[in-house]
Design a protein around this motif. Structure first.
Motif, PDB file in Angstrom:
ATOM      1  N   GLY A 224       0.830  -1.194   0.000  1.00 53.92           N
ATOM      2  CA  GLY A 224       0.000   0.000   0.000  1.00 53.92           C
ATOM      3  C   GLY A 224       0.862   1.241   0.000  1.00 53.92           C
ATOM      4  O   GLY A 224       2.076   1.145   0.033  1.00 53.92           O
ATOM      5  N   PRO A 225       0.290   2.399  -0.055  1.00 52.02           N
ATOM      6  CA  PRO A 225      -1.159   2.607  -0.022  1.00 52.02           C
ATOM      7  C   PRO A 225      -1.787   2.362  -1.387  1.00 52.02           C
ATOM      8  O   PRO A 225      -1.135   2.520  -2.417  1.00 52.02           O
ATOM      9  N   TRP A 226      -3.045   1.962  -1.364  1.00 62.86           N
ATOM     10  CA  TRP A 226      -3.842   1.838  -2.574  1.00 62.86           C
ATOM     11  C   TRP A 226      -4.922   2.910  -2.498  1.00 62.86           C
ATOM     12  O   TRP A 226      -5.367   3.277  -1.408  1.00 62.86           O
ATOM     13  N   ILE A 227      -5.347   3.408  -3.625  1.00 62.78           N
ATOM     14  CA  ILE A 227      -6.392   4.437  -3.663  1.00 62.78           C
ATOM     15  C   ILE A 227      -7.483   4.041  -4.655  1.00 62.78           C
ATOM     16  O   ILE A 227      -7.277   3.197  -5.514  1.00 62.78           O
TER      17      ILE A 227
ATOM     18  N   TYR B  84     -14.934   2.158 -11.107  1.00 66.77           N
ATOM     19  CA  TYR B  84     -13.965   2.416 -10.057  1.00 66.77           C
ATOM     20  C   TYR B  84     -12.724   1.559 -10.247  1.00 66.77           C
ATOM     21  O   TYR B  84     -12.815   0.368 -10.508  1.00 66.77           O
ATOM     22  N   HIS B  85     -11.588   2.194 -10.113  1.00 66.72           N
ATOM     23  CA  HIS B  85     -10.305   1.514 -10.227  1.00 66.72           C
ATOM     24  C   HIS B  85      -9.579   1.615  -8.894  1.00 66.72           C
ATOM     25  O   HIS B  85      -9.643   2.643  -8.234  1.00 66.72           O
ATOM     26  N   VAL B  86      -8.907   0.556  -8.538  1.00 64.30           N
ATOM     27  CA  VAL B  86      -8.032   0.582  -7.373  1.00 64.30           C
ATOM     28  C   VAL B  86      -6.617   0.603  -7.931  1.00 64.30           C
ATOM     29  O   VAL B  86      -6.259  -0.210  -8.777  1.00 64.30           O
ATOM     30  N   GLN B  87      -5.853   1.599  -7.483  1.00 63.65           N
ATOM     31  CA  GLN B  87      -4.511   1.737  -8.027  1.00 63.65           C
ATOM     32  C   GLN B  87      -3.524   2.137  -6.958  1.00 63.65           C
ATOM     33  O   GLN B  87      -3.909   2.584  -5.885  1.00 63.65           O
TER      34      GLN B  87
ATOM     35  N   GLY C 192      -0.170   2.885 -11.194  1.00 64.46           N
ATOM     36  CA  GLY C 192      -1.088   2.289 -12.151  1.00 64.46           C
ATOM     37  C   GLY C 192      -2.121   1.383 -11.531  1.00 64.46           C
ATOM     38  O   GLY C 192      -2.202   1.196 -10.324  1.00 64.46           O
ATOM     39  N   LEU C 193      -2.916   0.823 -12.397  1.00 63.70           N
ATOM     40  CA  LEU C 193      -4.096   0.037 -12.049  1.00 63.70           C
ATOM     41  C   LEU C 193      -3.727  -1.263 -11.349  1.00 63.70           C
ATOM     42  O   LEU C 193      -2.829  -1.975 -11.759  1.00 63.70           O
ATOM     43  N   LEU C 194      -4.451  -1.553 -10.254  1.00 62.03           N
ATOM     44  CA  LEU C 194      -4.351  -2.851  -9.592  1.00 62.03           C
ATOM     45  C   LEU C 194      -5.535  -3.727  -9.976  1.00 62.03           C
ATOM     46  O   LEU C 194      -5.385  -4.895 -10.276  1.00 62.03           O
ATOM     47  N   CYS C 195      -6.752  -3.151  -9.921  1.00 61.17           N
ATOM     48  CA  CYS C 195      -7.951  -3.877 -10.301  1.00 61.17           C
ATOM     49  C   CYS C 195      -9.086  -2.888 -10.508  1.00 61.17           C
ATOM     50  O   CYS C 195      -8.972  -1.717 -10.177  1.00 61.17           O
ATOM     51  N   SER C 196     -10.185  -3.365 -11.070  1.00 60.50           N
ATOM     52  CA  SER C 196     -11.352  -2.523 -11.318  1.00 60.50           C
ATOM     53  C   SER C 196     -12.586  -3.183 -10.748  1.00 60.50           C
ATOM     54  O   SER C 196     -12.683  -4.398 -10.683  1.00 60.50           O
ATOM     55  N   THR C 197     -13.550  -2.356 -10.340  1.00 61.29           N
ATOM     56  CA  THR C 197     -14.858  -2.854  -9.954  1.00 61.29           C
ATOM     57  C   THR C 197     -15.858  -2.258 -10.929  1.00 61.29           C
ATOM     58  O   THR C 197     -15.532  -1.407 -11.732  1.00 61.29           O
ATOM     59  N   GLY C 198     -17.090  -2.687 -10.862  1.00 65.24           N
ATOM     60  CA  GLY C 198     -18.115  -2.132 -11.737  1.00 65.24           C
ATOM     61  C   GLY C 198     -18.327  -2.938 -12.986  1.00 65.24           C
ATOM     62  O   GLY C 198     -18.789  -2.418 -13.990  1.00 65.24           O
ATOM     63  N   VAL C 199     -18.018  -4.220 -12.932  1.00 63.96           N
ATOM     64  CA  VAL C 199     -18.191  -5.050 -14.111  1.00 63.96           C
ATOM     65  C   VAL C 199     -19.627  -5.512 -14.291  1.00 63.96           C
ATOM     66  O   VAL C 199     -19.981  -6.031 -15.330  1.00 63.96           O
TER      67      VAL C 199
ATOM     68  N   TYR D 195     -23.083   2.459  -6.247  1.00 66.92           N
ATOM     69  CA  TYR D 195     -22.763   2.598  -4.821  1.00 66.92           C
ATOM     70  C   TYR D 195     -22.072   1.351  -4.285  1.00 66.92           C
ATOM     71  O   TYR D 195     -21.127   1.431  -3.511  1.00 66.92           O
ATOM     72  N   GLU D 196     -22.544   0.198  -4.715  1.00 69.78           N
ATOM     73  CA  GLU D 196     -21.914  -1.052  -4.294  1.00 69.78           C
ATOM     74  C   GLU D 196     -20.511  -1.172  -4.896  1.00 69.78           C
ATOM     75  O   GLU D 196     -19.571  -1.599  -4.224  1.00 69.78           O
ATOM     76  N   ASP D 197     -20.359  -0.768  -6.143  1.00 71.67           N
ATOM     77  CA  ASP D 197     -19.045  -0.800  -6.785  1.00 71.67           C
ATOM     78  C   ASP D 197     -18.051   0.074  -6.024  1.00 71.67           C
ATOM     79  O   ASP D 197     -16.901  -0.310  -5.812  1.00 71.67           O
ATOM     80  N   TYR D 198     -18.507   1.260  -5.625  1.00 67.34           N
ATOM     81  CA  TYR D 198     -17.626   2.172  -4.897  1.00 67.34           C
ATOM     82  C   TYR D 198     -17.260   1.582  -3.538  1.00 67.34           C
ATOM     83  O   TYR D 198     -16.101   1.641  -3.118  1.00 67.34           O
ATOM     84  N   ALA D 199     -18.234   0.985  -2.859  1.00 71.90           N
ATOM     85  CA  ALA D 199     -17.966   0.347  -1.564  1.00 71.90           C
ATOM     86  C   ALA D 199     -16.970  -0.805  -1.735  1.00 71.90           C
ATOM     87  O   ALA D 199     -16.054  -0.958  -0.919  1.00 71.90           O
ATOM     88  N   ASN D 200     -17.124  -1.585  -2.788  1.00 73.95           N
ATOM     89  CA  ASN D 200     -16.192  -2.681  -3.051  1.00 73.95           C
ATOM     90  C   ASN D 200     -14.789  -2.152  -3.325  1.00 73.95           C
ATOM     91  O   ASN D 200     -13.802  -2.696  -2.828  1.00 73.95           O
ATOM     92  N   ALA D 201     -14.696  -1.084  -4.096  1.00 71.11           N
ATOM     93  CA  ALA D 201     -13.390  -0.494  -4.406  1.00 71.11           C
ATOM     94  C   ALA D 201     -12.718   0.029  -3.139  1.00 71.11           C
ATOM     95  O   ALA D 201     -11.510  -0.153  -2.953  1.00 71.11           O
ATOM     96  N   ARG D 202     -13.491   0.680  -2.260  1.00 72.22           N
ATOM     97  CA  ARG D 202     -12.927   1.174  -1.002  1.00 72.22           C
ATOM     98  C   ARG D 202     -12.397   0.018  -0.152  1.00 72.22           C
ATOM     99  O   ARG D 202     -11.316   0.108   0.435  1.00 72.22           O
ATOM    100  N   LEU D 203     -13.158  -1.064  -0.088  1.00 72.43           N
ATOM    101  CA  LEU D 203     -12.738  -2.222   0.700  1.00 72.43           C
ATOM    102  C   LEU D 203     -11.456  -2.820   0.127  1.00 72.43           C
ATOM    103  O   LEU D 203     -10.522  -3.140   0.873  1.00 72.43           O
ATOM    104  N   ILE D 204     -11.383  -2.940  -1.185  1.00 74.17           N
ATOM    105  CA  ILE D 204     -10.179  -3.472  -1.821  1.00 74.17           C
ATOM    106  C   ILE D 204      -8.992  -2.549  -1.559  1.00 74.17           C
ATOM    107  O   ILE D 204      -7.903  -2.997  -1.208  1.00 74.17           O
ATOM    108  N   ALA D 205      -9.196  -1.245  -1.703  1.00 79.23           N
ATOM    109  CA  ALA D 205      -8.106  -0.286  -1.497  1.00 79.23           C
ATOM    110  C   ALA D 205      -7.611  -0.283  -0.058  1.00 79.23           C
ATOM    111  O   ALA D 205      -6.446   0.002   0.209  1.00 79.23           O
TER     112      ALA D 205
END
Length: 103
Positions: free
Chosen positions: A10-13, A20-23, A28-35, A45-55
């Motif tokens: 980390g840190p990841w953002i 939403y991308h986690v990077q 650079g990019l680590l992963c994406s949500t919102g598929v 909203y769920e995609d953003y929550a998932n991205a925050r949890l991953i980050a």
């Protein structure tokens, strides 16, 4: 404690483009949500929550490691009150990052 597999430190953002991308900052990019789900629809909203949890994953892992050490010391009757206080602060910050709130 041994590490079985190395992860990107980390840190990841979370960044927001079309999904939403986690990077890692400036790396650079680590992963994406919102598929989307099986019907192709995605809940933003769920995609953003998932991205925050991953980050927050690196912070949550570090806080859990610290909490485990503090609890092990406490269970052995060692004076670990200061590390416990620090662990609580670290844990609250990691949880806040995952939930999108203030620590």
């Amino acid at each position: 404690m041994t590490e079985a597999a190395k992860h990107t430190p980390g840190p990841w953002i979370v960044s927001d483009y079309s999904k939403y991308h986690v990077q890692k900052p400036n790396r650079g990019l680590l992963c994406s949500t919102g598929v989307g789900n099986s019907s192709g629809h995605s809940d933003r909203y769920e995609d953003y929550a998932n991205a925050r949890l991953i980050a927050a994953a690196p912070d949550l892992l570090e806080a859990l490691k610290e909490a485990t050490l503090a609890l092990e010391g406490f269970s052995k009757g060692e004076g670990v009150f200061k590390p416990i206080e620090q662990t609580i602060v670290m844990s609250r910050a990691a949880i806040a990052k995952a939930e999108g709130g203030a620590a």
